[in-house]
Design a protein around this motif. Sequence first.
Motif, PDB file in Angstrom:
ATOM      1  N   GLN A 144       0.823  -1.207   0.000  1.00  0.00           N
ATOM      2  CA  GLN A 144       0.000   0.000   0.000  1.00  0.00           C
ATOM      3  C   GLN A 144       0.861   1.262   0.000  1.00  0.00           C
ATOM      4  O   GLN A 144       0.510   2.272  -0.614  1.00  0.00           O
ATOM      5  CB  GLN A 144      -0.922   0.007   1.227  1.00  0.00           C
ATOM      6  N   GLY A 145       2.001   1.187   0.691  1.00  0.00           N
ATOM      7  CA  GLY A 145       2.890   2.341   0.714  1.00  0.00           C
ATOM      8  C   GLY A 145       3.388   2.711  -0.672  1.00  0.00           C
ATOM      9  O   GLY A 145       3.545   3.893  -0.993  1.00  0.00           O
ATOM     10  N   THR A 148       0.259   4.319  -2.534  1.00  0.00           N
ATOM     11  CA  THR A 148      -0.055   5.637  -2.007  1.00  0.00           C
ATOM     12  C   THR A 148       1.101   6.607  -2.218  1.00  0.00           C
ATOM     13  O   THR A 148       0.887   7.807  -2.408  1.00  0.00           O
ATOM     14  CB  THR A 148      -0.382   5.556  -0.505  1.00  0.00           C
ATOM     15  N   GLY A 149       2.343   6.076  -2.202  1.00  0.00           N
ATOM     16  CA  GLY A 149       3.478   6.944  -2.486  1.00  0.00           C
ATOM     17  C   GLY A 149       3.446   7.466  -3.909  1.00  0.00           C
ATOM     18  O   GLY A 149       3.698   8.648  -4.161  1.00  0.00           O
ATOM     19  N   CYS A 316       0.494  10.324   3.152  1.00  0.00           N
ATOM     20  CA  CYS A 316       1.062   9.810   4.414  1.00  0.00           C
ATOM     21  C   CYS A 316       0.002   9.093   5.241  1.00  0.00           C
ATOM     22  O   CYS A 316       0.253   8.023   5.808  1.00  0.00           O
ATOM     23  CB  CYS A 316       1.670  10.959   5.213  1.00  0.00           C
ATOM     24  N   SER A 318      -2.652   7.580   4.188  1.00  0.00           N
ATOM     25  CA  SER A 318      -3.049   6.309   3.575  1.00  0.00           C
ATOM     26  C   SER A 318      -2.103   5.182   3.950  1.00  0.00           C
ATOM     27  O   SER A 318      -2.515   4.026   4.059  1.00  0.00           O
ATOM     28  CB  SER A 318      -3.095   6.456   2.053  1.00  0.00           C
ATOM     29  N   THR A 319      -0.826   5.497   4.142  1.00  0.00           N
ATOM     30  CA  THR A 319       0.151   4.452   4.442  1.00  0.00           C
ATOM     31  C   THR A 319      -0.118   3.794   5.791  1.00  0.00           C
ATOM     32  O   THR A 319       0.036   2.573   5.924  1.00  0.00           O
ATOM     33  CB  THR A 319       1.573   5.023   4.418  1.00  0.00           C
TER      34      THR A 319
END
Length: 455
Positions: A144-145, A148-149, A316, A318-319
């Motif tokens: 996910q990171g 989202t990143g 940030c 979302s992570t």
Amino acid sequence: MDASSGLQPAALPGTARRMATTAVLLGLVVSAFEATVVTSAMPTLTQELGGQHLYSWVFSSYLFASTLGILLFGKLADHLGRKPVFSAGMGLFLLGSALCGFAQSVPALIAFRVVQGLGAGALQPTTMTISADLYTLRERAAVQGLFTGAWGAATVVGPLIGGWLVMHASWRWAFLVNIPVGLIALALLHASYRDPARSSSRVDVWGPALTGVSLGLLLFALERGGSSTLRLSLALAACVGIATVVRQQRSSPSPLVPLALLRDRTVLCGVLGGVLGGALLYTTTALVPLWMTGREGHTPLLAGLALVPLLGGWACGSTFGVRVFLRGGLRASAGGGFALCLGGACLLALAVSWDWGTPAAFVSLGLMGLGLGPAASTSLLGPQTRVPWQQRGMVTSAVYATRMLGGSFTLAALELVPPGFPVRFAVIASLAGAAALSLALFAPGRVITEADAAS
């Protein structure tokens, strides 16, 4: 265990899955980039083309067309496969981008934004559905990171690039920059991704068509400037259309969203979170640059910079939102996220009303982003965990559609409130409060996947 764990993977781990993931990321990037790059360019764009009175429609037309695209293409992704739907959506999106780049008037730009929005409506849910095919629920929490990143980088850089292009080149490049990235994404996906096996069944096109016409009539009824009789007639026609949609969907063998899914509390709260999250995100990103350039007298570049705290905070948030969701369910991730957003929205409304200056606005927008990130991302992830593969595209599209609808109708409705930025930002704060209260009261407090419920 994820609901799709028993299916053949869409791309085996290794080079093929990395290529497919890169293609999905690029598709996500161009759609996210386009949603924000035009925000800082829009005040200058509408002034240059002589259509400032149509400012909100440049946003609303894109969001509404995206909703129609989501409703239609989301179901097609389950029936025809993800790859052809992604390809068709990217083709429409790039065509619309090229046409917008050469628009000579605001009405023409609005028409071309409809084409672009239809393509974005196919891209946005399909990219997330493909990512759900590539990774299990536990793997998705880990990657996910990355997603989202990429989304965060595109959304954060978008307003800055839009402002820079307006000042040093032309607003037209805010649309044309999408084309090479989109073509690369198409090539990568075709080389690496294969659609899992799917059942063949008839696709209902009347549902999306009736829904689109009905909601379009309602959107026009909210437009300021027409006669009261015309607006009332449009509103009544929209109500008749919506009643027809409900009746048609009850008898349809392939409804937009089966009623049984809406009885699931996680799915229903995800839809609600989509509506309110979209309303908060799109109204804020539309109004802040207008406030910065109009009332505060800042440059388009600084107006774009003002959105960086909001969109960076979203990325940030979302992570860590997925981890909060896995531990405390949708109530903790979405309800808590909207509560944090409420604090930021109230601070922003006070900063605008009392003229506290740009630093206070930046801080408040950062708080809003930190709350919106986990609230919106897990409002999508939660419903995805509750359905099998055959309905995942459908539910992903439903949440994305409600997010777009929340944005388009709230932007249109804000034109009906008394003029002035303090009043409009106060309305945004009220929406954040409604979102925090409703999700805290009704969202489930733990995660139950479709596979867990069946066992």
